[in-house]
Design an enzyme around this catalytic site. Structure first.
Site, PDB file in Angstrom:
ATOM      1  N   LYS A   1       0.821  -1.214   0.000  1.00 17.61           N
ATOM      2  CA  LYS A   1       0.000   0.000   0.000  1.00 17.61           C
ATOM      3  C   LYS A   1       0.854   1.261   0.000  1.00 17.61           C
ATOM      4  CE  LYS A   1      -2.207  -1.007   3.747  1.00 17.61           C
ATOM      5  NZ  LYS A   1      -1.612  -2.325   3.987  1.00 17.61           N
ATOM      6  N   THR A   2       1.794   1.313   0.940  1.00 21.19           N
ATOM      7  CA  THR A   2       2.618   2.513   1.042  1.00 21.19           C
ATOM      8  C   THR A   2       3.477   2.666  -0.206  1.00 21.19           C
ATOM      9  OG1 THR A   2       2.626   2.268   3.433  1.00 21.19           O
ATOM     10  CG2 THR A   2       4.301   3.698   2.499  1.00 21.19           C
TER      11      THR A   2
ATOM     12  N   GLN B   1      -6.007  -3.169  10.473  1.00 18.06           N
ATOM     13  CA  GLN B   1      -4.932  -2.503  11.207  1.00 18.06           C
ATOM     14  C   GLN B   1      -5.409  -1.213  11.858  1.00 18.06           C
ATOM     15  OE1 GLN B   1      -0.806  -2.730   9.548  1.00 18.06           O
ATOM     16  NE2 GLN B   1      -1.865  -3.383   7.707  1.00 18.06           N
TER      17      GLN B   1
ATOM     18  N   ASP C   1      -2.283   7.754   3.506  1.00 16.11           N
ATOM     19  CA  ASP C   1      -1.882   6.416   3.951  1.00 16.11           C
ATOM     20  C   ASP C   1      -2.566   6.128   5.300  1.00 16.11           C
ATOM     21  OD1 ASP C   1      -0.628   3.997   3.889  1.00 16.11           O
ATOM     22  OD2 ASP C   1       1.409   4.756   4.169  1.00 16.11           O
TER      23      ASP C   1
HETATM   24  N1  LIG Z   1       5.496  -5.567  -6.406  1.00 17.96           N
HETATM   25  C1  LIG Z   1       6.401  -5.709  -5.439  1.00 17.96           C
HETATM   26  N2  LIG Z   1       7.526  -6.404  -5.663  1.00 17.96           N
HETATM   27  C2  LIG Z   1       8.456  -6.574  -4.708  1.00 17.96           C
HETATM   28  N3  LIG Z   1       8.349  -6.068  -3.463  1.00 17.96           N
HETATM   29  C3  LIG Z   1       7.259  -5.355  -3.186  1.00 17.96           C
HETATM   30  C4  LIG Z   1       6.235  -5.134  -4.137  1.00 17.96           C
HETATM   31  N4  LIG Z   1       5.259  -4.406  -3.548  1.00 17.96           N
HETATM   32  C5  LIG Z   1       5.677  -4.166  -2.283  1.00 17.96           C
HETATM   33  N5  LIG Z   1       6.868  -4.728  -2.053  1.00 17.96           N
HETATM   34  C6  LIG Z   1       7.636  -4.708  -0.804  1.00 17.96           C
HETATM   35  O1  LIG Z   1       6.832  -5.304   0.202  1.00 17.96           O
HETATM   36  C7  LIG Z   1       7.040  -4.663   1.462  1.00 17.96           C
HETATM   37  C8  LIG Z   1       5.744  -4.157   2.023  1.00 17.96           C
HETATM   38  O2  LIG Z   1       5.290  -3.044   1.278  1.00 17.96           O
HETATM   39  P1  LIG Z   1       4.563  -1.819   1.971  1.00 17.96           P
HETATM   40  O3  LIG Z   1       5.291  -1.410   3.175  1.00 17.96           O
HETATM   41  O4  LIG Z   1       4.291  -0.809   0.920  1.00 17.96           O
HETATM   42  O5  LIG Z   1       3.216  -2.552   2.389  1.00 17.96           O
HETATM   43  P2  LIG Z   1       1.959  -1.937   3.157  1.00 17.96           P
HETATM   44  O6  LIG Z   1       0.769  -2.522   2.523  1.00 17.96           O
HETATM   45  O7  LIG Z   1       2.064  -0.476   3.186  1.00 17.96           O
HETATM   46  O8  LIG Z   1       2.151  -2.564   4.594  1.00 17.96           O
HETATM   47  P3  LIG Z   1       1.519  -2.062   5.995  1.00 17.96           P
HETATM   48  O9  LIG Z   1       0.088  -2.466   5.949  1.00 17.96           O
HETATM   49  O10 LIG Z   1       2.268  -2.813   7.010  1.00 17.96           O
HETATM   50  O11 LIG Z   1       1.692  -0.582   6.048  1.00 17.96           O
HETATM   51  C9  LIG Z   1       8.045  -3.561   1.192  1.00 17.96           C
HETATM   52  O12 LIG Z   1       9.321  -4.047   1.491  1.00 17.96           O
HETATM   53  C10 LIG Z   1       7.898  -3.310  -0.291  1.00 17.96           C
HETATM   54  O13 LIG Z   1       9.068  -2.764  -0.846  1.00 17.96           O
HETATM   55 MG   LIG Z   2       2.144   0.892   4.815  1.00 21.37          MG
END
Ligand SMILES: Nc1ncnc2c1ncn2[C@@H]1O[C@H](COP(=O)(O)OP(=O)(O)OP(=O)(O)O)[C@@H](O)[C@H]1O
Ligand SMILES: [Mg+2]
Length: 717
Positions: free
Chosen positions: A34-35, A260, A218
């Site tokens: 997401k982030t 979350q 976010d």
């Molecule tokens: N398409 C992708 N290919 C490889 N790695 C990815 C990809 N998308 C996300 N990631 C990696 O996965 C991890 C989690 O991503 P991110 O932090 O954006 O998730 P999030 O959904 O924001 O998590 P949270 O809910 O904990 O905030 C990060 O290390 C990110 O770089």
């Molecule tokens: Mg995030």
């Protein structure tokens, strides 16, 4: 340029990043990107020339996340990061009000009060108005004020139906007057003032609505009502029915995970996700289901845990990653042993070449960090407390230590300056300046200057402070160290002070840990105040990680939101601690605790430790505990118990236990009631059989030794 930006995104992520300028909701579980999608979308919008840096506003949940986003964007694109409006709600509102202070009716250099400042301001107000603070406790009043502000209500809009609530409303009004006079704003005011300014100033509103064509948020699940209203205004969705705003509203890109949502206790409203879809006529809801963060076993554990919650929007996360190792569970005999386990494992990982910065130790309550910090200190492992202060640097601990330092040496000027007017006793800056002058003039300490009566108009208040310290010194004689600490906490008024504070619970837990720290110190070293104080100063500063130095990350689960680490320790998995006592009997509270546990589990990429202790020191005493239900909610096949069914330590860690405790149920810190002296707290006891003597602090009635058998004491808890 945009091709490399988009590389590696999965189809859903790509679709989200490259959406046309419409409002959209990205609803997705932890670690699904997401982030990353949000940041990439900003980069994509900028690099394809759809918008300039001035046209974007992005809201993050922490300042650190904002900084990271800015760093990433300015590395990818030739832009001046400072032109981008990226920050937390509070940070952005502050920026907005600094620019438009005049229109907002604020002084140019308005100051921001944190919650402790606000509490102090409310107390001052009550005093100035001669209002009984028992009838209108400052903590409650602050809660009332903030609650109304978060609902967008000024005093004139607040409903009041009886004398009591009319008085509250009037105090709210007086509080606002005081803030205006002093040129200060509290946190809730930052938001409310920004909201009102946008609402009432059509020109400004028009300007910002035309400017921010893309608004990205976010952690949307943790926005509160006022934040959501503010967004609506900024995006051109308010006032309702205003035709002018229709059709030209900004594209709001909201990213969140209902699983979350962990700030309901502070007014976050997960219902905003639903309202958003309705108010912004959102047609695009994108779900991201692939998790890129964690190995399979970790993800399976998190999915299984959160499946126990009923109120969910529902989604399933999967990963292409291998299952990886099982979750390692360690059941320690005591909190000390649990900390020792963490230290041993961290050392091993370090030997294997793992950087400390990629390892996190998580706990539910701040006060738990004390034992962990102590073990890390002894093992000389550098650590950082993220999003908070190290134990011995916390305000309440420093205040308590300052009193203790004055007991050891009243001529300690720093200690005296820290607490002579804390809790407030009407000794102002002018008095202190006068004292300092006298001390300089005669070449003595502030204490001696104060004793010589050099305090001008506040001489009486200063005299009472001297008396307080003297009498505490007298009473402390012959007491054991943990009892001395308790005596100071009670007699100096620190416990009362924090009991009256809205966010005081955490500080009380920390103060309680200070008593435990003293008890441990006596066990490990000696029963000596000066030695304990030296130890506290050393532990506060010695192994502090230097900037840039590789250091282990300690933090509460709340502070860990959005972050990720190679290895994570989730400690203190015990009933009453996690889930926390406050929420166990309330189904909603329990679900929030479970979401919090879900956040904790999903921080780990490769390795996850879960630990619990069969006994823990509280109030300087050992308490037995039971494993958290959350452990049962994770499929057993995913867990590897390193030492299941470990027998409790043969001897309780606390030396405060005595025969009296077993026979009479007495313990240090216990509340008691006496027909003549009223309520009190047990500070010491000795003897056994029919000859038990107990020392009780009856507050203003003084501290008394009583023969338990004849004392007519009622034990309250
Ligand atoms: N398409 C992708 N290919 C490889 N790695 C990815 C990809 N998308 C996300 N990631 C990696 O996965 C991890 C989690 O991503 P991110 O932090 O954006 O998730 P999030 O959904 O924001 O998590 P949270 O809910 O904990 O905030 C990060 O290390 C990110 O770089
Ligand atoms: Mg995030």
């Amino acid at each position: 340029m945009s091709a490399t930006l988009l590389e590696g995104l999965n189809p859903e992520q790509l679709a989200a990043v490259t959406l046309p300028p419409v409002s959209a909701l990205i609803l997705a579980g932890a670690g699904s990107g997401k982030t990353r999608v949000l940041t990439t979308r900003i980069a994509w919008l900028l690099s394809t020339g759809q918008i300039g840096p001035h046209g974007v506003l992005a809201v993050t949940f922490t300042n650190k996340a904002a900084k990271e986003m800015l760093t990433r964007l300015s590395a990818q694109l030739p832009i001046n990061a400072r032109t981008l409006w990226i920050g937390t709600f509070h940070g952005l509102c502050n920026r907005f009000l600094r620019l438009h202070w005049r229109d907002a009716g604020l002084p140019e250099a308005f100051q921001i009060m944190d919650s402790a400042d606000q509490q102090a301001a409310v107390k001052r107000l009550l005093k100035a108005l001669n209002v009984d603070d028992e009838k209108y406790p400052p903590r409650e009043l602050t809660y009332y004020i903030n609650g109304n502000k978060e609902e967008g209500l000024r005093p004139d809009a607040v409903a009041a139906h009886d004398d009591y609530s009319r008085m509250q409303r009037q105090l709210y009004e007086e509080y606002e007057r005081q803030c205006r006079r002093e040129g200060v704003v509290d946190f809730a005011e930052l938001l409310l003032r920004s909201y009102e300014l946008l609402r009432d100033n059509a020109a400004l509103r028009g300007h910002y609505q035309a400017r921010f064509r893309h608004i990205l948020i976010d952690e949307f699940q943790d926005t509160n009502r006022l934040q959501y209203q503010w967004l609506k205004l900024l995006a051109g969705k308010e006032p309702e029915g205003s035709a002018a705003a229709e059709g030209q509203s900004a594209a709001v890109f909201a990213v969140g995970d209902d699983d979350q949502s962990i700030y309901a206790f502070r007014g976050a409203n997960v219902g905003n996700m639903h309202d958003f879809q309705r108010d912004f006529r959102v047609e695009t809801v994108i779900r991201l289901e692939q998790n890129y963060r964690s190995h399979g076993n970790i993800l399976d554990a998190a999915n299984a845990l959160i499946a126990h919650n009923r109120s969910r929007l529902g989604k399933n996360l999967w990963t292409e990653a291998p299952p990886g190792e099982p979750l390692r569970v360690y059941e320690a005999a005591s909190d000390f042993e649990e900390a020792g386990f963490v230290v041993d494992e961290v050392k091993q990982m370090r030997r294997d070449g793992q950087s400390l910065a990629d390892i996190a130790v998580l706990y539910r309550s701040n006060a738990q960090s004390r034992v962990l910090e102590h073990a890390l200190f002894q093992a000389a492992i550098p650590y950082r407390v993220y999003g908070g202060l190290r134990f011995f640097e916390r305000q309440e601990i420093k205040h308590a230590l300052a009193y203790l330092r004055l007991l050891a040496n009243p001529e300690d000027d720093n200690a005296l300056l820290r607490v002579i007017n804390f809790p407030a006793r009407g000794i102002g800056n002018r008095t202190l300046e006068l004292l300092q002058e006298t001390a300089r003039g005669t070449g003595t300490s502030l204490w001696l200057a104060a004793c010589s009566g050099g305090a001008g108009r506040s001489a009486a208040a200063v005299g009472r402070f001297i008396q307080l310290i003297e009498s505490m010194r007298h009473e402390a004689e012959g007491l054991r160290l943990p009892e001395k600490v308790l005596l100071v906490l009670e007699r100096a008024g620190l416990l009362d002070h924090y009991r009256a504070e809205k966010e005081g619970q955490e500080r009380l837990e920390n103060l309680d840990q200070l008593i435990s720290a003293a008890a441990t110190f006596v066990q490990e070293n000696q029963d000596d105040l000066t030695a304990f104080l030296a130890h506290a100063s050393l532990e506060a500063g010695e192994h502090e990680a230097r900037p840039g130095e590789d250091a282990l990350q300690l933090m509460t689960v709340h502070a860990a939101k959005g972050l990720e680490f190679h290895a994570v320790f989730l400690t203190g998995l015990e009933e009453g601690l996690f889930p926390h006592d406050n929420s166990r009997d309330d189904p909603k509270g329990l679900e929030e605790e479970r979401r919090l546990a879900y956040v904790a589990l999903t921080r780990a990429r490769r390795r996850l430790y879960l630990s619990l202790a069969q006994s823990r020191m509280l109030h300087g005493q050992t308490r037995l505990s039971v494993a958290s239900r959350f452990l049962d909610e994770i499929p057993a096949a995913l867990l590897k118990w390193l030492n299941r069914g470990y027998a409790p330590a043969a001897k309780p860690a606390s030396t405060l236990r005595s025969n009296a405790e077993q026979e009479h149920g007495l313990r240090i810190g216990q509340q008691v009631e006496h027909p003549k002296f009223g309520g009190g707290v047990v500070v010491a006891f000795d003897g056994h059989g029919n000859n038990v003597n107990v020392q009780v602090n009856f507050g203003v009635q003084g501290v008394k030794w009583l023969a338990l058998a004849q004392s007519r004491l009622t034990l309250l808890n």
